[in-house]
Design a protein around this motif. Structure first.
Motif, PDB file in Angstrom:
ATOM      1  N   ARG A 278       0.854  -1.187   0.000  1.00  0.00           N
ATOM      2  CA  ARG A 278       0.000   0.000   0.000  1.00  0.00           C
ATOM      3  C   ARG A 278       0.895   1.243   0.000  1.00  0.00           C
ATOM      4  O   ARG A 278       1.765   1.392   0.831  1.00  0.00           O
ATOM      5  N   GLY A 279       0.683   2.090  -0.948  1.00  0.00           N
ATOM      6  CA  GLY A 279       1.470   3.315  -1.041  1.00  0.00           C
ATOM      7  C   GLY A 279       2.769   3.154  -1.807  1.00  0.00           C
ATOM      8  O   GLY A 279       3.473   4.123  -2.033  1.00  0.00           O
TER       9      GLY A 279
ATOM     10  N   ARG B   6      -7.736   2.528   4.526  1.00  0.00           N
ATOM     11  CA  ARG B   6      -7.136   2.822   5.827  1.00  0.00           C
ATOM     12  C   ARG B   6      -7.448   4.271   6.150  1.00  0.00           C
ATOM     13  O   ARG B   6      -7.098   5.180   5.392  1.00  0.00           O
ATOM     14  N   TYR B   7      -8.114   4.464   7.268  1.00  0.00           N
ATOM     15  CA  TYR B   7      -8.492   5.806   7.701  1.00  0.00           C
ATOM     16  C   TYR B   7      -7.431   6.318   8.658  1.00  0.00           C
ATOM     17  O   TYR B   7      -7.060   5.630   9.612  1.00  0.00           O
ATOM     18  N   ILE B   8      -6.936   7.535   8.379  1.00  0.00           N
ATOM     19  CA  ILE B   8      -5.836   8.067   9.169  1.00  0.00           C
ATOM     20  C   ILE B   8      -6.145   9.478   9.633  1.00  0.00           C
ATOM     21  O   ILE B   8      -6.998  10.169   9.065  1.00  0.00           O
TER      22      ILE B   8
ATOM     23  N   LEU C  77      -2.078  12.690  -0.231  1.00  0.00           N
ATOM     24  CA  LEU C  77      -2.849  11.462  -0.046  1.00  0.00           C
ATOM     25  C   LEU C  77      -4.136  11.496  -0.863  1.00  0.00           C
ATOM     26  O   LEU C  77      -4.564  10.473  -1.394  1.00  0.00           O
TER      27      LEU C  77
ATOM     28  N   SER D  82      -3.747   4.385  -3.208  1.00  0.00           N
ATOM     29  CA  SER D  82      -3.078   3.901  -2.002  1.00  0.00           C
ATOM     30  C   SER D  82      -4.066   3.439  -0.942  1.00  0.00           C
ATOM     31  O   SER D  82      -3.731   2.639  -0.078  1.00  0.00           O
TER      32      SER D  82
ATOM     33  N   PHE E   5      -5.462   5.312   1.395  1.00  0.00           N
ATOM     34  CA  PHE E   5      -5.405   6.104   2.617  1.00  0.00           C
ATOM     35  C   PHE E   5      -6.430   7.222   2.533  1.00  0.00           C
ATOM     36  O   PHE E   5      -6.454   7.975   1.557  1.00  0.00           O
TER      37      PHE E   5
END
Length: 177
Positions: free
Chosen positions: A71-72, A144-146, A162, A168, A170
């Motif tokens: 991821r990323g 994915r929560y950031i 992002l 990715s 995110f």
């Protein structure tokens, strides 16, 4: 907020990929033998070599970062890792042929077909996997929560970057400042 499809099953998913990689080595080697050297039964030395190379794949690929979370990671970096892994596997194969003085027992053309087609098959497999995951992320799955610490210029720049890379997975939910 949709639940992540793979978060709970990430170890199983990684194990499947780790199992499929040596199987790709085996299958492509057998297919290259059938296509180049004929439809007859594969000699035992080729079978042993392919099994050994599959075990070598299972041993070498983790050290080259192929099973780290992707991821990323850009497509270029993932392709670079795969090319390096197959280059190392090819180097191990040719070193074995040289050091064991068994180079005359194996076809050089078959070896080349196996390496080139194996790399191409592996690239296609990983690209397909990447496209499936990207499609799932577009639909709101496997995200994915950031939260970003710092709402200043740097925090906003990170959030902007992002948002510009939705592949990715995110998603910025907020800032802590």
């Amino acid at each position: 907020m949709k639940r992540s499809l793979f978060k709970d099953h990430a170890p199983l998913f990684e194990s499947l990929v780790r199992l499929l990689d040596p199987l790709i080595v085996l299958a492509v080697g057998a297919l290259a033998h059938r296509l180049y050297l004929g439809a007859g039964e594969m000699p035992e030395r080729y079978v042993v070599a392919l099994v050994g190379l599959s075990v070598g794949c299972a041993a070498l690929f983790p050290f080259l970062g192929l099973y780290a979370p992707q991821r990323g990671v850009s497509l270029f970096n993932e392709v670079r890792r795969l090319v390096n892994a197959w280059g190392l596997l090819a180097a191990v194969w040719f070193a074995f042929l040289f050091l064991s003085k068994s180079g005359a027992d194996f076809s050089r053309v078959w070896s080349t077909y196996w390496i080139v087609c194996g790399l191409a098959t592996h690239l296609a497999f990983r690209l397909g996997l990447r496209l499936v995951l990207r499609s799932l992320r577009r639909r709101g799955h496997n995200l994915r929560y950031i939260a970003i610490a710092g709402a200043g210029a740097l925090g906003r720049e990170i959030a902007l970057r992002l948002r510009q890379t939705p592949w990715s997975g995110f998603v910025v939910r907020g800032f802590y400042d």
